[in-house]
Design a protein around this motif. Structure first.
Motif, PDB file in Angstrom:
ATOM      1  N   MET A  16     177.812  18.109  46.541  1.00  5.92           N
ATOM      2  CA  MET A  16     177.088  19.348  46.239  1.00  5.92           C
ATOM      3  C   MET A  16     176.623  20.031  47.517  1.00  5.92           C
ATOM      4  O   MET A  16     176.699  21.257  47.628  1.00  5.92           O
ATOM      5  N   ARG A  17     176.134  19.245  48.463  1.00  5.94           N
ATOM      6  CA  ARG A  17     175.681  19.833  49.739  1.00  5.94           C
ATOM      7  C   ARG A  17     176.832  20.533  50.448  1.00  5.94           C
ATOM      8  O   ARG A  17     176.678  21.646  50.959  1.00  5.94           O
ATOM      9  N   ARG A  18     177.982  19.873  50.509  1.00  4.98           N
ATOM     10  CA  ARG A  18     179.147  20.473  51.190  1.00  4.98           C
ATOM     11  C   ARG A  18     179.594  21.745  50.466  1.00  4.98           C
ATOM     12  O   ARG A  18     179.893  22.749  51.111  1.00  4.98           O
ATOM     13  N   LEU A  19     179.618  21.705  49.149  1.00  3.63           N
ATOM     14  CA  LEU A  19     180.019  22.870  48.363  1.00  3.63           C
ATOM     15  C   LEU A  19     179.042  24.031  48.571  1.00  3.63           C
ATOM     16  O   LEU A  19     179.454  25.175  48.776  1.00  3.63           O
ATOM     17  N   PHE A  20     177.762  23.735  48.540  1.00  2.91           N
ATOM     18  CA  PHE A  20     176.726  24.743  48.742  1.00  2.91           C
ATOM     19  C   PHE A  20     176.866  25.397  50.115  1.00  2.91           C
ATOM     20  O   PHE A  20     176.860  26.626  50.238  1.00  2.91           O
ATOM     21  N   LEU A  21     177.038  24.597  51.136  1.00  2.78           N
ATOM     22  CA  LEU A  21     177.169  25.114  52.496  1.00  2.78           C
ATOM     23  C   LEU A  21     178.431  25.962  52.644  1.00  2.78           C
ATOM     24  O   LEU A  21     178.377  27.090  53.146  1.00  2.78           O
ATOM     25  N   ALA A  22     179.559  25.447  52.197  1.00  2.00           N
ATOM     26  CA  ALA A  22     180.817  26.178  52.332  1.00  2.00           C
ATOM     27  C   ALA A  22     180.795  27.479  51.539  1.00  2.00           C
ATOM     28  O   ALA A  22     181.247  28.520  52.035  1.00  2.00           O
ATOM     29  N   SER A  23     180.273  27.441  50.334  1.00  8.80           N
ATOM     30  CA  SER A  23     180.224  28.642  49.495  1.00  8.80           C
ATOM     31  C   SER A  23     179.340  29.714  50.107  1.00  8.80           C
ATOM     32  O   SER A  23     179.680  30.899  50.104  1.00  8.80           O
ATOM     33  N   ARG A  24     178.201  29.302  50.634  1.00  2.00           N
ATOM     34  CA  ARG A  24     177.291  30.273  51.229  1.00  2.00           C
ATOM     35  C   ARG A  24     177.872  30.854  52.504  1.00  2.00           C
ATOM     36  O   ARG A  24     177.698  32.049  52.781  1.00  2.00           O
ATOM     37  N   ARG A  25     178.568  30.053  53.295  1.00  2.00           N
ATOM     38  CA  ARG A  25     179.215  30.587  54.502  1.00  2.00           C
ATOM     39  C   ARG A  25     180.252  31.634  54.137  1.00  2.00           C
ATOM     40  O   ARG A  25     180.395  32.632  54.830  1.00  2.00           O
ATOM     41  N   HIS A  26     180.967  31.410  53.055  1.00  3.18           N
ATOM     42  CA  HIS A  26     182.007  32.342  52.623  1.00  3.18           C
ATOM     43  C   HIS A  26     181.417  33.594  51.969  1.00  3.18           C
ATOM     44  O   HIS A  26     181.846  34.705  52.240  1.00  3.18           O
ATOM     45  N   THR A  27     180.425  33.417  51.108  1.00  2.00           N
ATOM     46  CA  THR A  27     179.887  34.512  50.301  1.00  2.00           C
ATOM     47  C   THR A  27     178.872  35.373  51.048  1.00  2.00           C
ATOM     48  O   THR A  27     178.756  36.565  50.777  1.00  2.00           O
ATOM     49  N   PHE A  28     178.144  34.776  51.975  1.00  2.00           N
ATOM     50  CA  PHE A  28     177.072  35.483  52.682  1.00  2.00           C
ATOM     51  C   PHE A  28     177.351  35.506  54.186  1.00  2.00           C
ATOM     52  O   PHE A  28     176.657  34.857  54.967  1.00  2.00           O
ATOM     53  N   PRO A  29     178.343  36.289  54.617  1.00  2.00           N
ATOM     54  CA  PRO A  29     178.760  36.271  56.027  1.00  2.00           C
ATOM     55  C   PRO A  29     177.694  36.754  57.005  1.00  2.00           C
ATOM     56  O   PRO A  29     177.803  36.507  58.201  1.00  2.00           O
ATOM     57  N   TRP A  30     176.663  37.424  56.518  1.00  2.00           N
ATOM     58  CA  TRP A  30     175.609  37.897  57.410  1.00  2.00           C
ATOM     59  C   TRP A  30     174.694  36.759  57.869  1.00  2.00           C
ATOM     60  O   TRP A  30     173.956  36.918  58.825  1.00  2.00           O
ATOM     61  N   LEU A  31     174.726  35.619  57.179  1.00  2.00           N
ATOM     62  CA  LEU A  31     173.915  34.476  57.612  1.00  2.00           C
ATOM     63  C   LEU A  31     174.611  33.776  58.772  1.00  2.00           C
ATOM     64  O   LEU A  31     175.825  33.567  58.747  1.00  2.00           O
ATOM     65  N   THR A  32     173.841  33.414  59.773  1.00  2.00           N
ATOM     66  CA  THR A  32     174.414  32.744  60.935  1.00  2.00           C
ATOM     67  C   THR A  32     174.548  31.243  60.675  1.00  2.00           C
ATOM     68  O   THR A  32     173.915  30.695  59.770  1.00  2.00           O
ATOM     69  N   VAL A  33     175.374  30.612  61.479  1.00  2.00           N
ATOM     70  CA  VAL A  33     175.578  29.167  61.370  1.00  2.00           C
ATOM     71  C   VAL A  33     174.242  28.440  61.507  1.00  2.00           C
ATOM     72  O   VAL A  33     173.979  27.466  60.807  1.00  2.00           O
ATOM     73  N   GLU A  34     173.376  28.942  62.361  1.00  2.00           N
ATOM     74  CA  GLU A  34     172.070  28.317  62.570  1.00  2.00           C
ATOM     75  C   GLU A  34     171.173  28.422  61.341  1.00  2.00           C
ATOM     76  O   GLU A  34     170.290  27.597  61.145  1.00  2.00           O
ATOM     77  N   GLU A  35     171.390  29.447  60.515  1.00  2.00           N
ATOM     78  CA  GLU A  35     170.562  29.645  59.329  1.00  2.00           C
ATOM     79  C   GLU A  35     170.981  28.769  58.153  1.00  2.00           C
ATOM     80  O   GLU A  35     170.232  28.634  57.192  1.00  2.00           O
ATOM     81  N   LEU A  36     172.160  28.196  58.224  1.00  2.00           N
ATOM     82  CA  LEU A  36     172.703  27.408  57.119  1.00  2.00           C
ATOM     83  C   LEU A  36     172.786  25.941  57.520  1.00  2.00           C
ATOM     84  O   LEU A  36     173.432  25.603  58.501  1.00  2.00           O
ATOM     85  N   LYS A  37     172.131  25.087  56.726  1.00  2.00           N
ATOM     86  CA  LYS A  37     172.138  23.654  57.025  1.00  2.00           C
ATOM     87  C   LYS A  37     172.650  22.888  55.811  1.00  2.00           C
ATOM     88  O   LYS A  37     172.497  23.323  54.671  1.00  2.00           O
ATOM     89  N   LEU A  38     173.204  21.730  56.068  1.00  2.00           N
ATOM     90  CA  LEU A  38     173.699  20.874  54.992  1.00  2.00           C
ATOM     91  C   LEU A  38     172.577  20.457  54.058  1.00  2.00           C
ATOM     92  O   LEU A  38     172.794  20.257  52.866  1.00  2.00           O
ATOM     93  N   THR A  39     171.362  20.388  54.572  1.00  2.00           N
ATOM     94  CA  THR A  39     170.226  19.945  53.757  1.00  2.00           C
ATOM     95  C   THR A  39     169.536  21.081  52.992  1.00  2.00           C
ATOM     96  O   THR A  39     168.560  20.837  52.293  1.00  2.00           O
ATOM     97  N   ASP A  40     170.035  22.306  53.095  1.00  2.00           N
ATOM     98  CA  ASP A  40     169.410  23.441  52.407  1.00  2.00           C
ATOM     99  C   ASP A  40     169.310  23.211  50.902  1.00  2.00           C
ATOM    100  O   ASP A  40     168.317  23.583  50.278  1.00  2.00           O
TER     101      ASP A  40
END
Length: 147
Positions: A16-40
């Motif tokens: 679930m963590r991996r899916l959440f991270l990957a989906s958010r990176r794809h869907t919300f491109p304005w978020l930076t890598v630093e803003e997205l963590k596996l533990t979100d």
């Protein structure tokens, strides 16, 4: 397709963590890598009920989280390879009293694909707002709202 929807278990969290991270990176491109963590996901779903969609091979291919007391769907994420295959609808229908209980969620106005999905599932726009410069729709679905 053989999708099983069930309550999330401890062994589902890494997927679930991996899916959440990957989906958010794809869907919300304005978020930076630093803003997205596996533990979100852990931080954002404290106290929520979570169900997973599992394919015939046992892989977690989607999940939904719910603030049960408020009947508010907080997260619904599906692996890209499983989009438009009924997984999201199956997860929605797994919610307690789906056919009799009204539910709400927020969807970013710029997320056209998600908005189209929710409307196809019977959600209607009932409000709107903005958070951190991003406009969203408040969507509702239920016995008095469903088309």
């Amino acid at each position: 397709m053989g999708i099983l929807v069930r309550p999330a278990a401890a062994q589902d969290w890494p997927a679930m963590r991996r899916l959440f991270l990957a989906s958010r990176r794809h869907t919300f491109p304005w978020l930076t890598v630093e803003e997205l963590k596996l533990t979100d996901l852990d931080e954002q779903t404290v106290g929520e009920m979570i169900w997973v969609a599992q394919d015939a091979g046992g892989e977690v291919v989607g999940f939904i989280s719910l603030l049960e007391e408020d009947h508010f769907i907080h997260h619904l994420y599906i692996a890209t390879a499983y989009h438009q295959r009924g997984v999201g609808k199956s997860l929605l229908q797994s919610l307690p009293r789906w056919n009799t209980q009204p539910y709400q969620l927020k969807c970013l106005k710029c997320n056209d694909n998600a908005l189209a999905f929710y409307v196809a599932c019977g959600f209607s726009r009932v409000g709107e707002g903005e958070n951190e410069g991003r406009a969203w729709w408040l969507l509702a679905c239920g016995p008095d709202i469903r088309r």
